[in-house]
Scaffold this motif. Structure first.
Motif, short mmCIF file in Angstrom:
data_model
loop_
_atom_site.label_atom_id
_atom_site.label_comp_id
_atom_site.label_asym_id
_atom_site.label_seq_id
_atom_site.Cartn_x
_atom_site.Cartn_y
_atom_site.Cartn_z
N GLN A 97 58.01 24.70 53.51
CA GLN A 97 57.77 25.53 52.33
C GLN A 97 57.69 27.01 52.69
O GLN A 97 58.20 27.87 51.97
N GLN A 98 57.07 27.30 53.82
CA GLN A 98 56.97 28.70 54.26
C GLN A 98 58.35 29.29 54.52
O GLN A 98 58.63 30.43 54.13
N ILE A 99 59.21 28.51 55.15
CA ILE A 99 60.58 28.98 55.42
C ILE A 99 61.33 29.20 54.11
O ILE A 99 62.01 30.22 53.92
N LEU A 100 61.19 28.24 53.17
CA LEU A 100 61.90 28.34 51.90
C LEU A 100 61.37 29.50 51.06
O LEU A 100 62.15 30.18 50.38
N ASP A 101 60.05 29.74 51.09
CA ASP A 101 59.49 30.85 50.33
C ASP A 101 60.04 32.18 50.84
O ASP A 101 60.39 33.07 50.05
N ALA A 102 60.09 32.32 52.15
CA ALA A 102 60.63 33.56 52.73
C ALA A 102 62.11 33.72 52.36
O ALA A 102 62.57 34.83 52.05
N ALA A 103 62.83 32.61 52.35
CA ALA A 103 64.25 32.66 51.99
C ALA A 103 64.43 33.02 50.52
O ALA A 103 65.32 33.80 50.16
N ASP A 104 63.58 32.46 49.65
CA ASP A 104 63.66 32.78 48.22
C ASP A 104 63.43 34.27 47.99
O ASP A 104 64.10 34.89 47.16
N ASP A 105 62.48 34.84 48.72
CA ASP A 105 62.22 36.27 48.59
C ASP A 105 63.42 37.08 49.06
O ASP A 105 63.81 38.08 48.43
N ALA A 106 64.02 36.67 50.17
CA ALA A 106 65.19 37.39 50.71
C ALA A 106 66.36 37.32 49.73
O ALA A 106 67.07 38.32 49.53
N VAL A 107 66.58 36.15 49.14
CA VAL A 107 67.67 36.00 48.16
C VAL A 107 67.40 36.88 46.95
O VAL A 107 68.32 37.52 46.42
N ALA A 108 66.14 36.91 46.48
CA ALA A 108 65.81 37.73 45.32
C ALA A 108 66.10 39.21 45.59
O ALA A 108 66.68 39.92 44.76
N GLU A 109 65.70 39.68 46.77
CA GLU A 109 65.98 41.07 47.13
C GLU A 109 67.48 41.34 47.19
O GLU A 109 67.96 42.36 46.68
N ARG A 110 68.21 40.44 47.81
CA ARG A 110 69.66 40.63 47.94
C ARG A 110 70.34 40.59 46.56
O ARG A 110 71.25 41.38 46.30
N LEU A 111 69.87 39.71 45.69
CA LEU A 111 70.47 39.60 44.37
C LEU A 111 70.21 40.86 43.55
O LEU A 111 71.11 41.35 42.83
N LEU A 112 69.02 41.42 43.65
CA LEU A 112 68.73 42.67 42.94
C LEU A 112 69.61 43.80 43.45
O LEU A 112 70.05 44.66 42.67
N ALA A 160 68.59 47.91 43.09
CA ALA A 160 68.02 48.00 44.43
C ALA A 160 66.63 48.62 44.41
O ALA A 160 65.79 48.32 45.27
N GLU A 161 66.36 49.50 43.43
CA GLU A 161 65.05 50.16 43.37
C GLU A 161 63.92 49.18 43.06
O GLU A 161 62.76 49.47 43.28
N TRP A 162 64.26 48.00 42.58
CA TRP A 162 63.25 46.99 42.27
C TRP A 162 63.20 45.87 43.32
O TRP A 162 62.40 44.95 43.20
N ALA A 163 64.03 45.97 44.33
CA ALA A 163 64.14 44.87 45.31
C ALA A 163 62.83 44.61 46.04
O ALA A 163 62.57 43.48 46.44
N HIS A 164 62.00 45.63 46.20
CA HIS A 164 60.73 45.46 46.93
C HIS A 164 59.53 45.45 46.00
O HIS A 164 58.38 45.59 46.44
N ASP A 165 59.79 45.27 44.70
CA ASP A 165 58.72 45.15 43.72
C ASP A 165 58.34 43.67 43.61
O ASP A 165 59.10 42.85 43.10
N ALA A 166 57.15 43.31 44.09
CA ALA A 166 56.75 41.91 44.18
C ALA A 166 56.75 41.22 42.81
O ALA A 166 57.17 40.06 42.69
N GLU A 167 56.28 41.92 41.78
CA GLU A 167 56.21 41.29 40.46
C GLU A 167 57.59 41.01 39.89
O GLU A 167 57.87 39.89 39.42
N LEU A 168 58.48 41.98 39.94
CA LEU A 168 59.82 41.78 39.40
C LEU A 168 60.61 40.79 40.25
O LEU A 168 61.42 40.02 39.72
N ARG A 169 60.35 40.80 41.54
CA ARG A 169 61.04 39.85 42.42
C ARG A 169 60.64 38.41 42.09
O ARG A 169 61.44 37.49 42.26
#
Length: 220
Positions: A139-154, A160-169
């Motif tokens: 789960q820890q690996i998948l959570d980190a991957a989900d975050d990375a995909v969300a940043e890349r998709l933004l 890109a200005e929202w890629a590091h916004d935890a709430e929007l991500r």
């Protein structure tokens, strides 16, 4: 002249000696990659419990002890498979699309579906906990991957200005849940075609990036 000859000989000996460990490391990396590739195939074919380290060694053409040497045990090898399945390509290898929001969304969904198509059933199993259940390390690996995909998709859709916004991500991560379910319907069950999945995910992502995320940002 003899002194130069001795120096040249010593230098050559030193180069030869230092080159040997590099060859060994390359061979070790190739062997490790070979074992990992075979593990991906086997875990994609059968349930986790039905795969033994002896069979993994036989498929990879190595001694069983080498699996322990490179990966530890079967679970550690499976964790390596999970990381392999969810690791994104380096950002430098991607061409970030330009154009309208619709064009960027289309490119983003195509990128997601290319990843799913590349790995197929093992991707579905890994991302849905189909193999080992609710393992906290998985789960820890998948959570980190989900975050990375969300940043890349933004980044891909021009936010890109929202890629590091935890709430929007988090909203994009929730969209990722739909991606996983749609991928399962397409790859495993065959109830949707790639074209149908593409249309569904494009519609949802376009709404997310043009309406939902801007509205959330304005209300803060």
């Amino acid at each position: 002249m003899p002194a130069r000859s001795e120096t040249s000989s010593a230098t050559a000996d030193e180069r030869g000696f230092s080159a040997l460990p590099r060859r060994r490391r390359l061979e070790a990396d190739e062997r490790r990659a070979q074992i990992l590739a075979c593990a991906v195939d086997l875990f994609g074919e059968r349930p986790y419990a039905a795969v033994s380290t002896a069979e993994l060694a036989q498929r990879a053409g190595v001694a069983r002890g080498l699996i322990n040497h490179y990966f530890g045990n079967k679970r550690d090898l499976y964790l390596a498979v999970v990381r392999r399945m969810v690791t994104l390509p380096e950002l430098g290898t991607m061409i970030v699309p330009t154009g309208t929001a619709q064009q960027r969304v289309d490119a983003g969904v195509r990128w997601l579906l290319d990843i799913i198509a590349e790995h197929g059933r093992i991707w579905v199993k890994v991302t849905s906990h189909e193999v080992v259940g609710a393992d906290p390390e998985v789960q820890q690996i998948l959570d980190a991957a989900d975050d990375a995909v969300a940043e890349r998709l933004l980044l891909i859709v021009g936010l890109a200005e929202w890629a590091h916004d935890a709430e929007l991500r988090t909203f994009v991560r929730a969209y990722g849940g739909m991606v996983k379910v749609a991928g399962r319907e397409w790859i495993t069950r065959g109830t949707l075609t790639r074209e149908q999945v593409h249309e569904l995910l494009c519609d949802m992502l376009l709404t997310l990036v043009t309406r939902t995320l801007p509205n959330v940002d304005r209300r803060r």
